[in-house]
Design an enzyme around this catalytic site. Structure first.
Site, mmCIF file in Angstrom:
data_model
loop_
_atom_site.group_PDB
_atom_site.id
_atom_site.type_symbol
_atom_site.label_atom_id
_atom_site.label_comp_id
_atom_site.label_asym_id
_atom_site.label_seq_id
_atom_site.Cartn_x
_atom_site.Cartn_y
_atom_site.Cartn_z
ATOM 1 N N ARG A 289 17.081 84.807 12.910
ATOM 2 C CA ARG A 289 16.004 83.808 13.058
ATOM 3 C C ARG A 289 14.655 84.509 13.082
ATOM 4 O O ARG A 289 14.369 85.314 13.957
ATOM 5 C CB ARG A 289 16.197 83.010 14.348
ATOM 6 C CG ARG A 289 15.086 81.997 14.575
ATOM 7 C CD ARG A 289 15.239 81.256 15.870
ATOM 8 N NE ARG A 289 16.301 80.272 15.825
ATOM 9 C CZ ARG A 289 16.797 79.670 16.919
ATOM 10 N NH1 ARG A 289 16.330 79.974 18.112
ATOM 11 N NH2 ARG A 289 17.745 78.761 16.809
ATOM 12 N N CYS B 208 18.735 69.769 18.787
ATOM 13 C CA CYS B 208 17.913 70.609 17.912
ATOM 14 C C CYS B 208 17.354 69.814 16.734
ATOM 15 O O CYS B 208 16.289 70.113 16.218
ATOM 16 C CB CYS B 208 18.736 71.775 17.381
ATOM 17 S SG CYS B 208 19.512 72.756 18.665
ATOM 18 N N GLY B 209 18.085 68.800 16.292
ATOM 19 C CA GLY B 209 17.628 67.959 15.179
ATOM 20 C C GLY B 209 16.716 66.822 15.632
ATOM 21 O O GLY B 209 16.357 65.959 14.825
ATOM 22 N N GLY C 48 23.914 67.836 15.839
ATOM 23 C CA GLY C 48 25.351 67.981 15.980
ATOM 24 C C GLY C 48 25.909 67.907 17.384
ATOM 25 O O GLY C 48 27.118 67.825 17.576
ATOM 26 N N ARG D 265 14.162 80.369 30.954
ATOM 27 C CA ARG D 265 14.806 79.564 29.904
ATOM 28 C C ARG D 265 13.938 79.648 28.659
ATOM 29 O O ARG D 265 12.851 80.219 28.668
ATOM 30 C CB ARG D 265 14.889 78.108 30.408
ATOM 31 C CG ARG D 265 15.948 77.229 29.740
ATOM 32 C CD ARG D 265 17.336 77.662 30.100
ATOM 33 N NE ARG D 265 18.336 76.636 29.785
ATOM 34 C CZ ARG D 265 18.978 76.528 28.633
ATOM 35 N NH1 ARG D 265 18.698 77.337 27.628
ATOM 36 N NH2 ARG D 265 19.900 75.600 28.457
ATOM 37 N N LYS D 266 14.397 79.008 27.571
ATOM 38 C CA LYS D 266 13.583 78.947 26.359
ATOM 39 C C LYS D 266 12.266 78.224 26.624
ATOM 40 O O LYS D 266 12.150 77.467 27.610
ATOM 41 C CB LYS D 266 14.349 78.244 25.239
ATOM 42 C CG LYS D 266 14.525 76.759 25.475
ATOM 43 C CD LYS D 266 15.369 76.082 24.414
ATOM 44 C CE LYS D 266 14.702 76.052 23.058
ATOM 45 N NZ LYS D 266 15.382 75.064 22.151
#
Ligand code: SRM
Ligand code: SF4
Length: 513
Positions: A69, A443-444, A438, A183-184
């Site tokens: 990534r 994420c989408g 998914g 965390r992110k």
């Protein structure tokens, strides 16, 4: 230990424990050794977790073929960079490909660990980095995709986004101060009137606003999606000019998050949970202390007052005689050949610049009026269209089970097939934004879609099959708001008639014939 020790006392979750043992960034020094010994011999935590600090993702679905990534601040690339990325995947034949991501970014597929030191050298030579693009780091920083091109823009976000990335990653070399967040963390800088980066779903969002006649940014904080909770960002009651103050304030917020965020329960460690715990006023006070100077209160209103644009098609630029072309890349998937072809188009018709969007599409800017008609004849535009159909146009999909082990369903291929089938039966007069994701990690971004589809497992005829929960009501641009779940557990094989009905009832679709 490399990195800044967390201040949290008490029980640490298992991620915190492995980070305390050895920081993620430490594997940077070991990469060459890992490449030589082969992935099968690498310590499991280094392999499956710490390598993500360098943007290297072990894929249990395709062991030995890693995902890489990148970071593409503000979605900015060049033909030269695109060729380096294309070369990196080309050698893996059909296993090599790339995905444009929902953070205006790109990921490479099929990569072998033994090749990564060499790939990184090639990245370095052209100014690409994958540093800190995964795990408990600040992800790709998004900015207006038409910054510097759009005549109506308020602030050109490009320089600020680059400065932010340089501060956070120490110019792409890795910054120990910010590699051990709880965390992110997501940051977006919007410079236009249409909120084209979904500012509201970021941990920090800068949105244009006039304060006493001066143009700068209002600051929003705490937006995020997770399987447990999804929240839109809330006002910090702060305004900053479009200067290094953006970088300094981001640093201050990151320091507060790093030093006070929850490290015990990973389900409650995103920034909004800390804001909840402290209260937004106390959180602001802590930020001001870290900022080291007074923080101005927010401007009364922001300048987001347009519907969101998708930038697909041809548009005149603020520079007379030049245009940008927004090409639709179905669900963001690129082959090496596509990447070389895009680089060629950018060189032949534009200035070599290539941009990415959060809808997983590509923009080629700086095309002279005289070249537009020729561009339209290019074979690549048959697939990466300037005029896709109404449902294809706004289709977004996360990775899904082809490569992601969290996935409960296959997404990308199904997403493309489903809109083709629906469009064979229906006519639409405006785009409908359909987003597939998914699993509940989102994420989408199904919550920003007109119709969001979130993967789940469903029981049908005594068997477990792939299914979706359906979200509707996501609003983007002006007055953005998150969509809500309206239907649960529809088996994917029964989904088409359900979507057909929804499109007819809510989106004025007409049956063909
Ligand atoms: Fe994501 C984890 C893919 C945008 C929320 N995400 C993952 C992993 C890394 C899981 C894994 O290791 O397999 C996925 C990698 C799959 C693969 O092989 O591609 C993954 N996320 C993606 C991408 C590629 C989806 C896409 O197809 O575009 C996007 C990459 C963005 C980038 O360039 O950095 C991507 N992920 C997002 C977004 C959307 C956004 O940022 O606007 C979200 C929701 C927003 C947010 O984070 O607040 C998102 N991803 C997650 C989460 C849930 C986070 C949480 O707080 O619980 C996870 C799981 C986790 O972190 O534990 C996750
Ligand atoms: Fe993987 Fe789930 Fe994210 Fe899709 S939403 S990429 S399936 S983690």
């Amino acid at each position: 230990m490399v990195g800044t020790a967390p201040q949290t006392t008490g029980k640490l979750n298992k991620f915190e424990r492995f980070k305390a043992e050895k920081d993620g960034l430490a594997v940077k020094e070991e990469l060459q050794r890992f490449a030589e010994m082969g992935w099968e011999s690498v310590d499991e935590t280094d392999l499956t977790q710490r390598l993500k600090w360098l943007g290297i993702f072990f894929r249990p679905v395709t062991p030995g073929q890693f995902m890489l990534r990148l970071r593409t601040p503000n979605g900015l690339l060049s033909s030269q960079k695109m060729r380096v990325l294309a070369e990196a995947v080309q050698r893996y034949g059909d296993a090599g490909s790339a995905d444009i991501t929902t953070r205006q970014n790109i990921q490479l597929r099929g990569i072998w660990l033994e090749n990564i030191p060499d790939i990184f050298e090639r990245f370095h030579a052209v100014g690409l980095t994958s540093m800190q693009s995964g795990m408990d780091n600040v992800r790709n920083i998004t900015g207006s995709p038409v910054a510097g091109l759009d005549a109506s823009e308020l602030i050109d976000t490009r320089g600020l986004v680059y400065k932010l990335q340089d501060m956070i990653t120490n110019n792409g070399e890795g910054n120990a101060a910010f590699t051990n967040l709880p965390r992110k963390f997501n940051i977006a800088v919007e410079g236009g009137r249409d909120n084209s980066v979904h500012a509201e779903i970021n941990d920090i969002a800068f949105v244009p606003a006039y304060r006493e006649g001066e143009l700068g940014f209002n600051v929003l904080v705490g937006g995020f999606f997770s399987a447990k909770r999804c929240e839109a960002a809330i006002p910090l009651d702060a305004w900053v000019p479009p200067t290094d103050d953006v970088v300094d304030l981001s640093r201050a917020i990151l320091e507060v998050f790093r030093d006070s965020g929850d490290r015990a329960n990973r389900q409650k460690s995103r920034l909004m949970w800390l804001i909840d715990e402290l209260g937004v006023d106390h959180f602001r006070t802590a930020v001001v202390e870290a900022y080291g100077k007074p923080l101005l209160t927010a401007a009364p209103e922001d300048e987001i007052d347009w519907d969101k644009r998708d930038h697909i098609g041809l548009y005149p630029q603020q520079q007379p005689g030049l245009n940008y072309a927004g090409l639709h890349v179905p669900v963001g998937r690129l082959t090496a050949e596509d990447m070389f072809a895009l680089a060629r188009l950018a060189d032949v018709y534009g200035s070599g610049e290539i941009r990415l969007t959060v809808e997983q599409n590509v923009i080629i800017p700086h095309i002279p009026d005289s070249r537009v008609e020729l561009l339209k004849q290019e074979p690549l535009l048959q697939r990466f269209s300037l005029e896709p159909s109404m449902l294809e146009r706004s289709l977004v999909s996360c990775t899904g089970s082809q490569f992601c082990n969290f996935a409960l369903i296959e997404t990308k291929q199904r997403a493309v097939a489903m809109v083709q089938e629906l469009e064979a039966e229906l006519s639409l007069s405006r785009p409908v934004r359909i987003h597939w994701t998914g699993c509940p990690n989102s994420c989408g971004q199904p919550q920003v879609a007109d119709i969001g589809l979130m993967g789940t497992k469903v029981r049908k005829d005594g068997k477990t099959v792939e299914g979706v929960d359906i979200y509707t009501g996501g609003k983007v641009g002006k007055d953005a708001q998150l969509g809500e779940k309206v239907m649960k557990g529809i088996p994917c094989e029964d989904l088409k008639p359900v979507l057909r009905e929804l499109l007819i009832e809510k989106f004025a679709a007409h049956p063909n014939g």
